[in-house]
Design an enzyme around this catalytic site. Structure first.
Site, PDB file in Angstrom:
ATOM      1  N   ARG A  97      -2.866  -7.228  -2.417  1.00  8.39           N
ATOM      2  CA  ARG A  97      -1.444  -7.285  -2.056  1.00  8.39           C
ATOM      3  C   ARG A  97      -1.212  -8.067  -0.765  1.00  8.39           C
ATOM      4  O   ARG A  97      -0.139  -8.634  -0.563  1.00  8.39           O
ATOM      5  CB  ARG A  97      -0.885  -5.860  -1.926  1.00  8.39           C
ATOM      6  CG  ARG A  97       0.632  -5.796  -1.818  1.00  8.39           C
ATOM      7  CD  ARG A  97       1.108  -4.350  -1.935  1.00  8.39           C
ATOM      8  NE  ARG A  97       2.554  -4.247  -2.042  1.00  8.39           N
ATOM      9  CZ  ARG A  97       3.372  -4.020  -1.012  1.00  8.39           C
ATOM     10  NH1 ARG A  97       2.868  -3.860   0.207  1.00  8.39           N
ATOM     11  NH2 ARG A  97       4.676  -3.938  -1.200  1.00  8.39           N
ATOM     12  N   ILE A 106       9.696  -7.438  -2.082  1.00  9.67           N
ATOM     13  CA  ILE A 106       8.566  -7.067  -2.917  1.00  9.67           C
ATOM     14  C   ILE A 106       8.554  -5.551  -2.967  1.00  9.67           C
ATOM     15  O   ILE A 106       8.698  -4.877  -1.940  1.00  9.67           O
ATOM     16  CB  ILE A 106       7.224  -7.620  -2.370  1.00  9.67           C
ATOM     17  CG1 ILE A 106       6.062  -7.171  -3.276  1.00  9.67           C
ATOM     18  CG2 ILE A 106       6.987  -7.241  -0.927  1.00  9.67           C
ATOM     19  CD1 ILE A 106       4.714  -7.810  -2.920  1.00  9.67           C
ATOM     20  N   SER A 107       8.440  -4.994  -4.154  1.00  5.87           N
ATOM     21  CA  SER A 107       8.515  -3.554  -4.327  1.00  5.87           C
ATOM     22  C   SER A 107       7.331  -2.849  -3.688  1.00  5.87           C
ATOM     23  O   SER A 107       6.291  -3.449  -3.397  1.00  5.87           O
ATOM     24  CB  SER A 107       8.568  -3.191  -5.817  1.00  5.87           C
ATOM     25  OG  SER A 107       9.774  -3.628  -6.396  1.00  5.87           O
ATOM     26  N   ALA A 108       7.491  -1.544  -3.490  1.00  4.97           N
ATOM     27  CA  ALA A 108       6.423  -0.717  -2.940  1.00  4.97           C
ATOM     28  C   ALA A 108       5.270  -0.611  -3.937  1.00  4.97           C
ATOM     29  O   ALA A 108       5.473  -0.690  -5.147  1.00  4.97           O
ATOM     30  CB  ALA A 108       6.967   0.670  -2.612  1.00  4.97           C
TER      31      ALA A 108
END
Length: 307
Positions: free
Chosen positions: A117, A141-143
């Site tokens: 990530r 950007i999502s968790a």
């Protein structure tokens, strides 16, 4: 086209009423938003938090989202039980997600360990914190817990040789995960309407373990209006949408393969992550997985202006 919805439970919390899937059975409560930028944050009593951590290994005990428009689940236990600020390796992030029951699939764990990530978040940020992050252009950007959830929901539709479409591909992280799962015999396609993000995502992908798939042409990212899908490589076994639509775009239903699955947040102020399965006869089965808060699926100009 017929649509079938599974039953859901109405939960009332703090004068706020919303639908919750029956499978989410503990502390599934939503406080009412005070305004567009702020939500009431009501942590659970210590004894309830401890009970949740010890007893439940499913996606439950979801606490209010401090990032009201970022692709987080509104009820994530993760940021309350661990912040992730001390995590320095991608593998450690995955292990934390597994230890709290957010991730149960060994295949998803393998893929998220492989795609680092840190290569897909802005420099200077903490890449392994279980929190969404701004990536510019009013996008996020999502968790990590949301990535894990969506990958598990789509896992059976991301087998080698299958076709996957990621709408709102952003920095390219989730699309790279898709590419690894469908492999060189499949097709992974990202669609993003901000050209600068597409350019950035390609640079990120080329640094990642998904680079060979990008080079051999089985993985691609395109500038386009995600509401129209990407017909060139349709039909798709899996479609993921990383922004909330007021209703499901017809083009995505058309491009979904019979037997395929679409995961999309739907709603405006109150949003549900909906799981749409296209049956072999063309009918749709729709269920709500959980309450979420995503940025809206809109035009490029509206997004740049701040919706």
């Amino acid at each position: 086209m017929k649509m079938h919805s599974t039953s859901s439970l109405s939960v009332i919390a703090g004068c706020c009423r919303y639908r919750a899937p029956l499978r989410l059975s503990f502390l599934n409560l939503t406080p009412p938003p005070l305004n567009h930028h702020r939500l009431c944050i009501i942590p659970p009593p210590p004894h309830l938090a401890a009970a949740a951590a010890a007893t439940f290994s499913s996606r439950c005990c979801r606490l209010p989202d401090p990032h009201p428009s970022t692709g987080n689940s509104l009820f994530s236990s993760m940021e309350r039980f661990w912040s992730g600020s001390s995590i320095s390796k991608n593998k450690e992030m995955v292990e934390h997600l597994k230890s709290y029951g957010v991730m149960r699939s060994s295949k998803v764990a393998e893929v998220m360990e492989t795609i680092d990530r840190a290569l897909f978040v802005p420099e200077g940020t903490q890449p392994y914190v279980d929190s969404p992050m701004q990536i510019g252009y009013n996008a996020t950007i999502s968790a990590p817990h949301m990535h894990a959830m969506c990958l598990e929901l789509l896992e059976n539709h991301l087998k080698p040789g299958m076709h996957a479409l990621d709408i709102g591909s952003g920095t390219g992280y989730l699309t790279a995960c898709f590419a690894l799962m469908v492999g060189s015999q499949g097709r992974a396609v990202g669609v993003e309407h901000i050209p600068e993000l597409v350019e950035t995502s390609i640079k990120n992908i080329k640094k990642s373990e998904a680079a060979p798939l990008f080079e051999d042409g089985s993985f691609s990212v395109h500038v386009g209006d995600g509401r129209q899908g990407w017909p060139e490589f349709a039909p798709y076994d899996a479609i993921h949408v990383g922004a909330a639509a007021p209703e499901i775009p017809p083009a995505l239903i058309e491009q979904l393969k019979p037997g395929g699955r679409l995961v999309i947040p739907v709603g405006n102020v109150f949003q549900d992550l909906q799981v749409v399965d296209k049956n072999t006869d063309g009918t749709l089965s729709v269920r709500s997985e959980t309450s979420v808060r995503y940025v809206p699926l809109t035009s490029r100009d509206s997004q740049i202006r701040g919706y």
